[in-house]
Design a protein around this motif. Structure first.
Motif, PDB file in Angstrom:
ATOM      1  N   TRP A 217     108.109   2.138  81.756  1.00 54.60           N
ATOM      2  CA  TRP A 217     107.673   1.420  80.541  1.00 54.60           C
ATOM      3  C   TRP A 217     106.684   2.407  79.955  1.00 54.60           C
ATOM      4  O   TRP A 217     106.344   2.133  78.782  1.00 54.60           O
ATOM      5  CB  TRP A 217     107.832   0.098  80.777  1.00 54.60           C
ATOM      6  CG  TRP A 217     109.032  -0.472  80.849  1.00 54.60           C
ATOM      7  CD1 TRP A 217     109.310  -1.013  82.378  1.00 54.60           C
ATOM      8  CD2 TRP A 217     110.034  -0.757  80.238  1.00 54.60           C
ATOM      9  NE1 TRP A 217     110.489  -1.637  82.322  1.00 54.60           N
ATOM     10  CE2 TRP A 217     111.001  -1.533  81.068  1.00 54.60           C
ATOM     11  CE3 TRP A 217     110.606  -0.971  78.798  1.00 54.60           C
ATOM     12  CZ2 TRP A 217     112.425  -2.115  80.871  1.00 54.60           C
ATOM     13  CZ3 TRP A 217     111.868  -1.199  78.502  1.00 54.60           C
ATOM     14  CH2 TRP A 217     112.583  -1.649  79.232  1.00 54.60           C
ATOM     15  N   LYS A 220     107.309   4.262  76.748  1.00 55.10           N
ATOM     16  CA  LYS A 220     107.414   3.681  75.273  1.00 55.10           C
ATOM     17  C   LYS A 220     106.014   3.140  74.909  1.00 55.10           C
ATOM     18  O   LYS A 220     105.783   3.185  73.710  1.00 55.10           O
ATOM     19  CB  LYS A 220     108.319   2.572  75.728  1.00 55.10           C
ATOM     20  CG  LYS A 220     109.858   3.021  75.382  1.00 55.10           C
ATOM     21  CD  LYS A 220     110.873   1.910  75.658  1.00 55.10           C
ATOM     22  CE  LYS A 220     112.192   2.293  75.107  1.00 55.10           C
ATOM     23  NZ  LYS A 220     112.651   3.452  75.890  1.00 55.10           N
ATOM     24  N   LYS A 311     121.897   0.539  74.274  1.00 54.39           N
ATOM     25  CA  LYS A 311     120.798  -0.412  74.628  1.00 54.39           C
ATOM     26  C   LYS A 311     119.493   0.252  74.317  1.00 54.39           C
ATOM     27  O   LYS A 311     118.564  -0.449  73.603  1.00 54.39           O
ATOM     28  CB  LYS A 311     121.031  -0.884  75.951  1.00 54.39           C
ATOM     29  CG  LYS A 311     122.120  -1.856  76.169  1.00 54.39           C
ATOM     30  CD  LYS A 311     122.264  -2.198  77.391  1.00 54.39           C
ATOM     31  CE  LYS A 311     123.547  -2.996  77.947  1.00 54.39           C
ATOM     32  NZ  LYS A 311     123.594  -3.099  79.519  1.00 54.39           N
ATOM     33  N   ASP A 312     119.328   1.565  74.595  1.00 54.28           N
ATOM     34  CA  ASP A 312     117.987   2.245  74.494  1.00 54.28           C
ATOM     35  C   ASP A 312     117.785   2.440  72.982  1.00 54.28           C
ATOM     36  O   ASP A 312     116.564   2.138  72.537  1.00 54.28           O
ATOM     37  CB  ASP A 312     118.263   3.432  75.097  1.00 54.28           C
ATOM     38  CG  ASP A 312     116.679   4.194  75.030  1.00 54.28           C
ATOM     39  OD1 ASP A 312     115.531   3.524  75.576  1.00 54.28           O
ATOM     40  OD2 ASP A 312     116.846   5.607  74.622  1.00 54.28           O
ATOM     41  N   SER A 314     118.652   0.570  70.472  1.00 52.27           N
ATOM     42  CA  SER A 314     118.497  -0.420  69.738  1.00 52.27           C
ATOM     43  C   SER A 314     116.959  -1.025  69.766  1.00 52.27           C
ATOM     44  O   SER A 314     116.630  -2.106  69.301  1.00 52.27           O
ATOM     45  CB  SER A 314     119.488  -1.681  70.488  1.00 52.27           C
ATOM     46  OG  SER A 314     119.055  -1.911  71.661  1.00 52.27           O
ATOM     47  N   LEU A 315     116.172  -0.491  70.984  1.00 47.98           N
ATOM     48  CA  LEU A 315     114.859  -1.020  70.993  1.00 47.98           C
ATOM     49  C   LEU A 315     113.995  -0.109  70.098  1.00 47.98           C
ATOM     50  O   LEU A 315     114.323   0.877  69.811  1.00 47.98           O
ATOM     51  CB  LEU A 315     114.328  -0.675  72.616  1.00 47.98           C
ATOM     52  CG  LEU A 315     115.368  -1.211  73.740  1.00 47.98           C
ATOM     53  CD1 LEU A 315     114.493  -0.714  75.125  1.00 47.98           C
ATOM     54  CD2 LEU A 315     114.972  -2.894  73.518  1.00 47.98           C
ATOM     55  N   ARG A 317     111.001   1.723  68.499  1.00 47.31           N
ATOM     56  CA  ARG A 317     110.213   2.806  69.012  1.00 47.31           C
ATOM     57  C   ARG A 317     108.644   2.761  68.414  1.00 47.31           C
ATOM     58  O   ARG A 317     107.769   3.556  69.134  1.00 47.31           O
ATOM     59  CB  ARG A 317     110.652   4.187  68.862  1.00 47.31           C
ATOM     60  CG  ARG A 317     112.034   4.325  69.205  1.00 47.31           C
ATOM     61  CD  ARG A 317     112.526   5.760  69.320  1.00 47.31           C
ATOM     62  NE  ARG A 317     112.017   6.485  70.139  1.00 47.31           N
ATOM     63  CZ  ARG A 317     112.401   6.713  71.447  1.00 47.31           C
ATOM     64  NH1 ARG A 317     113.525   5.758  72.002  1.00 47.31           N
ATOM     65  NH2 ARG A 317     111.918   7.594  72.172  1.00 47.31           N
ATOM     66  N   SER A 325     107.907  -6.560  70.891  1.00 48.58           N
ATOM     67  CA  SER A 325     107.641  -5.266  71.736  1.00 48.58           C
ATOM     68  C   SER A 325     109.450  -5.018  72.566  1.00 48.58           C
ATOM     69  O   SER A 325     109.880  -6.094  72.826  1.00 48.58           O
ATOM     70  CB  SER A 325     106.815  -5.081  72.570  1.00 48.58           C
ATOM     71  OG  SER A 325     106.780  -5.910  73.712  1.00 48.58           O
ATOM     72  N   PRO A 326     109.387  -3.849  72.831  1.00 50.04           N
ATOM     73  CA  PRO A 326     110.511  -3.704  73.915  1.00 50.04           C
ATOM     74  C   PRO A 326     110.502  -4.280  75.127  1.00 50.04           C
ATOM     75  O   PRO A 326     111.413  -4.709  75.693  1.00 50.04           O
ATOM     76  CB  PRO A 326     110.561  -2.008  74.021  1.00 50.04           C
ATOM     77  CG  PRO A 326     109.903  -1.685  72.989  1.00 50.04           C
ATOM     78  CD  PRO A 326     108.827  -2.384  72.383  1.00 50.04           C
ATOM     79  N   ARG A 329     111.848  -7.657  74.931  1.00 51.58           N
ATOM     80  CA  ARG A 329     113.551  -7.710  74.757  1.00 51.58           C
ATOM     81  C   ARG A 329     114.304  -7.357  76.160  1.00 51.58           C
ATOM     82  O   ARG A 329     115.154  -8.042  76.452  1.00 51.58           O
ATOM     83  CB  ARG A 329     113.603  -6.745  73.842  1.00 51.58           C
ATOM     84  CG  ARG A 329     113.185  -6.979  72.446  1.00 51.58           C
ATOM     85  CD  ARG A 329     113.554  -5.606  71.502  1.00 51.58           C
ATOM     86  NE  ARG A 329     112.858  -5.982  70.137  1.00 51.58           N
ATOM     87  CZ  ARG A 329     113.523  -6.131  69.048  1.00 51.58           C
ATOM     88  NH1 ARG A 329     114.910  -6.359  69.055  1.00 51.58           N
ATOM     89  NH2 ARG A 329     112.813  -6.218  68.021  1.00 51.58           N
TER      90      ARG A 329
END
Length: 432
Positions: A217, A220, A311-312, A314-315, A317, A325-326, A329
């Motif tokens: 993570w 990100k 899925k990625d 949809s997070l 940035r 935050s991602p 989620r």
């Protein structure tokens, strides 16, 4: 499915301030927190999900110097020394056994790769040695494989991922560290450009220093700050067997299988020649930096395009201190094990050592690793953000070197004049 780990009783309170905040409850962040607590430095570790819930409990448990690039060997050597006393340090047996690791080669070309590696680390005085096919049979009897030879490092070893990180967390808490689970850090709080705290989903914590040990993570988190950390994900699928009699205590890596004895008497098995490579947006953004790693590796990477991509993307940035935050989620990255890859692992292993036909599979899981373009981690400060230090990008090697990496990270956070080892090979600026 995730492996069952030793439980940790973390704190439910939320402090207003501390000296160091560690972001990420994997083995590196936990070790850094332990070292800081042992030195009497107030430290709070914040984990978005649960301690050791991702790759720190899902890896293979190998602790090796063999096969590492020369700049990374000193870290592995330091980790050996720290692993040797870890069980005493944390108060339980974490499964560390210096039983050796062996790589097998089917072809002369594979043997030549091992010889070339031996030349690159010759000055480091390792105990690695080349093996003939007969010497492999002597050390790992009962095999049916036809080997050109192998390479063996007797001082390499193993430990138990489902025990070690949790035990380190418990020891850190006993020494005074505060560990809070289910608390995502959204971003940094800064004043005049310098870090003065962290903004979490539960509020702010003031601090002097932040250590980002967020594993997968971290990219990100840093991108949201305008900092580029090149890492891409790969997935390793794993098998755990019931207790059984096996051919050796040595951890063995063939070209397309691996196995190692576990503390519980079973074996951890993988298809060493295959990793899942789910395509995500970052592959389009930074994939060109990895082209050199793909030469000759087409069979290693099982590339897929599917739900992981959706899925990625949809997070978010970009987000702020007040935005979800991602990390809230997706609390725990829990990829499914690849059944085809695991089936290959068992076929390849039983062909080489028929004894494993008797193996009873009790559990399977997968873990997602964060890979840098040179497979070396990033440890050190971030230019332009005083007060932020990185310890991330371990490329599947974080468990083995975790005790040393965590101690080095603690040294860097506190600006120690005598760090555990030279951090120069691990600077973020090498990717500039």
């Amino acid at each position: 499915m995730a492996p069952t780990i030793l439980p940790v009783q973390t704190d439910s309170s939320f402090p207003a301030q501390t000296t160091v905040v560690v972001i990420g409850g994997g083995i590196v962040g936990l070790t850094a927190a332990l070292v800081l607590a042992e030195r009497g430095i107030p430290v709070v570790l914040l984990e978005k999900g649960r301690v050791a819930g991702e790759q720190s409990s899902r890896n293979l448990g190998w602790i090796r110097k063999m096969g590492r690039s020369a700049p990374d060997v000193p870290m592995a050597q330091a980790a050996d020394r720290l692993w040797a006393t870890m069980s005493e340090r944390v108060g339980i047996d974490v499964g560390y056994r210096q039983a050796g690791i062996m790589y097998l080669a089917r072809t002369e070309a594979e043997m030549e790769m091992h010889r070339q590696w031996m030349k690159t680390v010759e000055c480091l005085k390792l105990d690695s040695q080349m093996l003939s096919a007969r010497e492999i049979d002597d050390r790992v009897p009962g095999g049916q494989g036809t080997w050109a030879g192998g390479i063996y490092t007797a001082s390499d070893g193993r430990a138990e991922p489902t025990l070690a990180s949790s035990a380190i967390a418990r020891a850190a808490i006993a020494k005074g560290a505060l560990i809070v689970e289910n608390c995502a850090v959204r971003t940094l709080v800064r004043s005049a450009g310098r870090v003065t705290g962290v903004a979490t989903e539960k509020g702010e914590i003031r601090c002097d220093q932040v250590l980002l040990a967020g594993g997968l993570w971290s990219r990100k988190f840093l991108a949201n700050l305008g900092v580029d950390l090149p890492t891409l994900p790969l997935i390793c699928s794993v098998i755990r067997t019931a207790p059984m009699e096996g051919p050796t205590e040595i951890a063995v890596g063939g070209p397309d299988f691996s196995f190692r004895k576990r503390l519980d008497g079973g074996y951890t098995i993988t298809q060493r020649g295959a990793l899942g490579a789910p395509l995500m947006l970052d592959h389009l953004l930074i994939g060109m930096r990895y082209l050199h790693m793909l030469r000759g590796q087409r069979q290693l990477l099982r590339i897929s395009l599917g739900s992981d991509f959706m899925k990625d993307i949809s997070l978010p940035r970009r987000w702020g201190a007040k935005s979800r935050s991602p990390f809230e989620r997706v609390r725990v990255m829990d990829p499914p094990a690849n059944q085809d890859i695991n089936a290959e692992a068992m076929r390849n292993l039983t062909a080489a050592w028929p004894l494993f036909n008797k193996a009873v599979i009790e559990e399977v899981w997968a873990g997602m690793m964060d890979i840098t373009p040179d497979s070396l981690p990033v440890l050190g400060p971030v230019a332009g953000i005083p007060g932020l230090t990185l310890a991330t990008g371990f490329s599947g090697h974080g468990f083995g070197t975790g005790p040393a990496a965590g101690q080095l990270a603690a040294d860097l956070v506190t600006a120690s004049s005598t760090p555990l080892l030279d951090p120069a090979p691990y600077r973020l600026e090498r990717f500039s």
